[in-house]
Design an enzyme around this catalytic site. Sequence first.
Site, PDB file in Angstrom:
ATOM      1  N   LYS A   1      31.777  48.191  69.692  1.00  0.00           N
ATOM      2  CA  LYS A   1      32.969  48.961  70.084  1.00  0.00           C
ATOM      3  C   LYS A   1      33.306  48.696  71.540  1.00  0.00           C
ATOM      4  O   LYS A   1      34.483  48.557  71.906  1.00  0.00           O
ATOM      5  CB  LYS A   1      32.738  50.455  69.843  1.00  0.00           C
TER       6      LYS A   1
ATOM      7  N   LYS B   1      38.584  55.801  79.912  1.00  0.00           N
ATOM      8  CA  LYS B   1      37.225  56.347  79.774  1.00  0.00           C
ATOM      9  C   LYS B   1      36.285  55.308  79.217  1.00  0.00           C
ATOM     10  O   LYS B   1      35.179  55.083  79.734  1.00  0.00           O
ATOM     11  CB  LYS B   1      37.274  57.586  78.873  1.00  0.00           C
TER      12      LYS B   1
END
Length: 298
Positions: free
Chosen positions: A177, A246
Amino acid sequence: MNTLNTSTPIGFVGLGNMGGPMVRHLSKAGFAVHAWARNPAAIESLKDTTLKPADSLQALCQSSQVICLNVTRTEDVESLLFRADGIAEHAKAGTVIVDFSTIDAGRVKAFAPTLKALQIDYLDSPVSGGAAAAQAATLTIMVGGDRAVFERILPLLHTLGKTVRHVGPNGAGQAIKAANQMAMCIQLVGIAEAMNYALEQGADLGITLEVLQSGLAGSKVLDWAGPHMVEGFARPPSIQAHLHAKDVNMVADAARAQGLNLPLLYRTADILRELVENGPVSQDTARVFELVRAHLRG
């Protein structure tokens, strides 16, 4: 736990833009879903489903054999798991935790053995595709952890995603990811620079996009971000910049700690941080186009 089926009670924590649609799909498929939320409005928004609210994490653990998490930060997951009165304290032996959050791969590697000592299995299972894929149940789900545990919960994962892969041991899901976010956001900044360069030379932005899409530069990122850059940013954001910022800054911090030389990652992290600090609270990451333009002449 044997292979999961619709009679297996599932707990869910994290009912936001991603978790809410996921709960809807599980409920529609006939799963018995229990949920705990700090914000009562999140439960209220799902009152038209078969969702059963839990009064506490302890109650959720007592009623669930599988507990799904979909929260924002590594610290959020760590708190849910290991704080006093948290999941590790109350989950039953044999519970499987399926963590859909996008968090730090290194920290995940420490979560799993701690939980395993309590006879709790942990699968890091981050997802890709954004809120639209969550709503359509077409998420890409990359799962790190014990393969046998992964295979037992496949019916749940296939209810939520189109592409579901076991990718290796704990931490591997988060690592892939992270690679996805790196590749996408680095490419996005490159597209913003290329489109601004063409515009600065007097080229028509719409034609520039058409030509780039037709050649080797064409990509899913260009197809998503390019129209925003051409049309402006009046439409609601499809992917919110603060989430990309983030993720990319988290990966950059971890890479720096490992002493890795990844200059494109570090520069992209800085750009996204500036975008979030100076832009609207809710904005599409494609607005990096405007930030690049603001800095075009230094």
